[in-house]
Write an enzyme that holds these catalytic residues in place. Structure first.
Site, PDB file in Angstrom:
ATOM      1  N   SER A   1       0.868  -1.187   0.000  1.00  9.06           N
ATOM      2  CA  SER A   1       0.000   0.000   0.000  1.00  9.06           C
ATOM      3  C   SER A   1       0.900   1.231   0.000  1.00  9.06           C
ATOM      4  CB  SER A   1      -0.854   0.010   1.275  1.00  9.06           C
ATOM      5  OG  SER A   1      -1.428   1.289   1.484  1.00  9.06           O
TER       6      SER A   1
ATOM      7  N   TYR B   1      -1.017  -1.175  10.376  1.00 14.48           N
ATOM      8  CA  TYR B   1      -1.216  -1.390   8.935  1.00 14.48           C
ATOM      9  C   TYR B   1       0.026  -0.930   8.164  1.00 14.48           C
ATOM     10  CZ  TYR B   1      -3.693  -1.322   4.418  1.00 14.48           C
ATOM     11  OH  TYR B   1      -4.090  -1.552   3.114  1.00 14.48           O
ATOM     12  N   ALA B   2       0.532   0.262   8.529  1.00 18.34           N
ATOM     13  CA  ALA B   2       1.719   0.792   7.851  1.00 18.34           C
ATOM     14  C   ALA B   2       2.916  -0.130   8.059  1.00 18.34           C
ATOM     15  CB  ALA B   2       2.033   2.192   8.368  1.00 18.34           C
TER      16      ALA B   2
ATOM     17  N   SER C   1       2.860  -3.335   8.636  1.00 18.97           N
ATOM     18  CA  SER C   1       2.683  -4.566   7.846  1.00 18.97           C
ATOM     19  C   SER C   1       3.007  -4.305   6.382  1.00 18.97           C
ATOM     20  CB  SER C   1       1.263  -5.125   8.006  1.00 18.97           C
ATOM     21  OG  SER C   1       0.290  -4.317   7.354  1.00 18.97           O
ATOM     22  N   LYS C   2       2.602  -3.150   5.878  1.00 26.03           N
ATOM     23  CA  LYS C   2       2.794  -2.857   4.453  1.00 26.03           C
ATOM     24  C   LYS C   2       4.259  -2.507   4.152  1.00 26.03           C
ATOM     25  CE  LYS C   2      -1.391  -3.725   3.176  1.00 26.03           C
ATOM     26  NZ  LYS C   2      -1.653  -4.917   2.350  1.00 26.03           N
TER      27      LYS C   2
HETATM   28  N1  LIG Z   1      -8.693  -0.796  -1.147  1.00 22.36           N
HETATM   29  C1  LIG Z   1      -7.649   0.005  -1.019  1.00 22.36           C
HETATM   30  O1  LIG Z   1      -7.757   1.241  -1.090  1.00 22.36           O
HETATM   31  C2  LIG Z   1      -6.287  -0.569  -0.810  1.00 22.36           C
HETATM   32  C3  LIG Z   1      -5.188   0.305  -0.932  1.00 22.36           C
HETATM   33  C4  LIG Z   1      -3.909  -0.191  -0.757  1.00 22.36           C
HETATM   34  C5  LIG Z   1      -3.723  -1.536  -0.467  1.00 22.36           C
HETATM   35  N2  LIG Z   1      -4.807  -2.353  -0.345  1.00 22.36           N
HETATM   36  C6  LIG Z   1      -4.531  -3.769  -0.052  1.00 22.36           C
HETATM   37  O2  LIG Z   1      -5.088  -4.555  -1.075  1.00 22.36           O
HETATM   38  C7  LIG Z   1      -5.454  -5.823  -0.536  1.00 22.36           C
HETATM   39  C8  LIG Z   1      -6.902  -6.101  -0.887  1.00 22.36           C
HETATM   40  O3  LIG Z   1      -7.696  -5.079  -0.301  1.00 22.36           O
HETATM   41  P1  LIG Z   1      -9.198  -4.807  -0.736  1.00 22.36           P
HETATM   42  O4  LIG Z   1      -9.392  -3.356  -0.658  1.00 22.36           O
HETATM   43  O5  LIG Z   1      -9.528  -5.559  -1.976  1.00 22.36           O
HETATM   44  O6  LIG Z   1      -9.913  -5.452   0.539  1.00 22.36           O
HETATM   45  P2  LIG Z   1     -11.333  -6.193   0.665  1.00 22.36           P
HETATM   46  O7  LIG Z   1     -11.664  -6.189   2.121  1.00 22.36           O
HETATM   47  O8  LIG Z   1     -12.277  -5.575  -0.258  1.00 22.36           O
HETATM   48  O9  LIG Z   1     -10.955  -7.657   0.217  1.00 22.36           O
HETATM   49  C9  LIG Z   1      -9.988  -8.393   0.956  1.00 22.36           C
HETATM   50  C10 LIG Z   1     -10.222  -9.867   0.770  1.00 22.36           C
HETATM   51  O10 LIG Z   1      -9.275 -10.559   1.612  1.00 22.36           O
HETATM   52  C11 LIG Z   1      -9.977 -11.586   2.287  1.00 22.36           C
HETATM   53  N3  LIG Z   1      -9.309 -11.930   3.553  1.00 22.36           N
HETATM   54  C12 LIG Z   1      -9.224 -11.167   4.661  1.00 22.36           C
HETATM   55  N4  LIG Z   1      -8.581 -11.852   5.621  1.00 22.36           N
HETATM   56  C13 LIG Z   1      -8.249 -13.058   5.105  1.00 22.36           C
HETATM   57  C14 LIG Z   1      -7.592 -14.192   5.600  1.00 22.36           C
HETATM   58  N5  LIG Z   1      -7.127 -14.253   6.870  1.00 22.36           N
HETATM   59  N6  LIG Z   1      -7.431 -15.268   4.797  1.00 22.36           N
HETATM   60  C15 LIG Z   1      -7.903 -15.223   3.525  1.00 22.36           C
HETATM   61  N7  LIG Z   1      -8.545 -14.193   3.001  1.00 22.36           N
HETATM   62  C16 LIG Z   1      -8.721 -13.115   3.784  1.00 22.36           C
HETATM   63  C17 LIG Z   1     -11.375 -11.030   2.509  1.00 22.36           C
HETATM   64  O11 LIG Z   1     -12.318 -12.041   2.782  1.00 22.36           O
HETATM   65  C18 LIG Z   1     -11.614 -10.306   1.188  1.00 22.36           C
HETATM   66  O12 LIG Z   1     -12.169 -11.155   0.209  1.00 22.36           O
HETATM   67  C19 LIG Z   1      -5.179  -5.751   0.963  1.00 22.36           C
HETATM   68  O13 LIG Z   1      -3.919  -6.331   1.221  1.00 22.36           O
HETATM   69  C20 LIG Z   1      -5.160  -4.266   1.227  1.00 22.36           C
HETATM   70  O14 LIG Z   1      -4.375  -3.947   2.345  1.00 22.36           O
HETATM   71  C21 LIG Z   1      -6.073  -1.908  -0.517  1.00 22.36           C
END
Ligand SMILES: NC(=O)c1ccc[n+]([C@@H]2O[C@H](COP(=O)([O-])OP(=O)(O)OC[C@H]3O[C@@H](n4cnc5c(N)ncnc54)[C@H](O)[C@@H]3O)[C@@H](O)[C@H]2O)c1
Length: 258
Positions: A142, A155-156, A158-159
């Site tokens: 992220s 969160y930061a 971890s990323k």
């Molecule tokens: N949406 C954003 O703005 C954004 C920005 C930067 C980074 N991210 C990163 O992108 C990735 C996806 O985020 P997103 O926005 O699609 O999130 P989301 O919540 O929409 O989807 C995340 C998915 O991960 C699954 N999940 C959560 N915990 C789990 C586990 N222990 N085992 C297996 N599956 C699990 C959830 O069930 C879900 O389907 C994450 O790593 C998030 O940190 C997202």
């Protein structure tokens, strides 16, 4: 068809960015193992992909539990008859609290689900990739791994850890023909952020603020990140490893909002 004949394990594939990546990889010829803790939504993703004529199976997996990760990797190999060629480490969770109010349990939970899980998935696909002498791992970090935002110390961390681990593994496994890269998205419209919008009194205002934060004037869609993941997964990026590519509407270029 950039991934024809490749087996791709995509975590977090039930929703959001992971779903976007699973759909695009399958469209590009990959045989997709979709792994997620959300069984209902994961099954729906797999069905949606199969309805296009592509190959996909869903396996309910908590990526923070090593035995479940190991089983998912073995199931992909058994189902598709070859080891995993591409790992998209996407599953992750967010939680907000400043450091002085943060419970240790929440710190540990975020680190385990977001960072340890990516190590576990890599650990279990690497032997197959090493034997095959090729492989690509794409970790989703992220912009919070690069820049400080209030309210997200765990969160930061971890990323940021994902970015360091990506560089380390890239260095270590380059000799085996395995590339490891990561993508740092800005704000993407996914269920994770929809939940944030649902919690605030004026979601329209917050959404507009998010849009203004990104110089390109909009928040991202899962497909914006998926195209980057496809590039890193396929052979067109065969000279790219250890990199963190920001896909963020330009947010990482700006010091101050306009
Ligand atoms: N949406 C954003 O703005 C954004 C920005 C930067 C980074 N991210 C990163 O992108 C990735 C996806 O985020 P997103 O926005 O699609 O999130 P989301 O919540 O929409 O989807 C995340 C998915 O991960 C699954 N999940 C959560 N915990 C789990 C586990 N222990 N085992 C297996 N599956 C699990 C959830 O069930 C879900 O389907 C994450 O790593 C998030 O940190 C997202």
């Amino acid at each position: 068809m950039r991934l024809k004949g490749r087996v791709a394990l995509v975590t977090g594939a039930a929703m959001g960015i992971g779903k976007g990546i699973a759909l695009l990889f399958a469209d590009q010829g990959a045989k997709v193992m979709a792994a997620d803790i959300n069984t209902q939504a994961g099954d729906a993703t797999a069905e949606e992909i199969r309805a296009t004529g592509a190959q996909c199976i869903f396996r309910s997996t908590d990526v923070s539990v090593e035995a479940e990760v190991k089983n998912a990797v073995a199931a992909a190999q058994q189902e598709f008859g070859q080891p995993v060629d591409v790992l998209a480490n996407v599953a992750g969770i967010a939680h907000e609290s400043p450091a002085h109010l943060l419970d240790l349990a929440d710190w540990n939970r975020i680190l385990t689900v977001n960072l340890t899980s990516m190590f576990l998935c890599a650990k279990h696909v690497l032997p197959g990739m090493m034997a095959a002498k090729h492989g690509s791992i794409v970790n989703i970090t992220s912009i919070q791994g690069l820049f400080g935002f209030p309210g997200y110390p765990h969160y930061a961390a971890s990323k940021g850890g994902i970015i360091s681990m990506t560089r380390q593994m890239a260095r270590e496994y380059a000799k085996d023909g395995i590339r490891v890269n990561c993508i740092a998205p800005g704000t993407v419209e996914t269920p994770m952020n929809v939940k944030v919008l649902e919690r605030v009194p004026n979601p329209g205002e917050l959404r507009r603020a998010w849009e203004r934060m990104h110089p390109l004037g909009r928040i991202g869609q899962p497909i914006d990140v998926a195209w980057g993941a496809l590039f890193l997964a396929c052979d067109e990026s065969s000279w790219v490893t250890g990199q963190c590519i920001s896909i963020d509407g330009g947010i990482s270029c700006s010091v101050l909002p306009e």
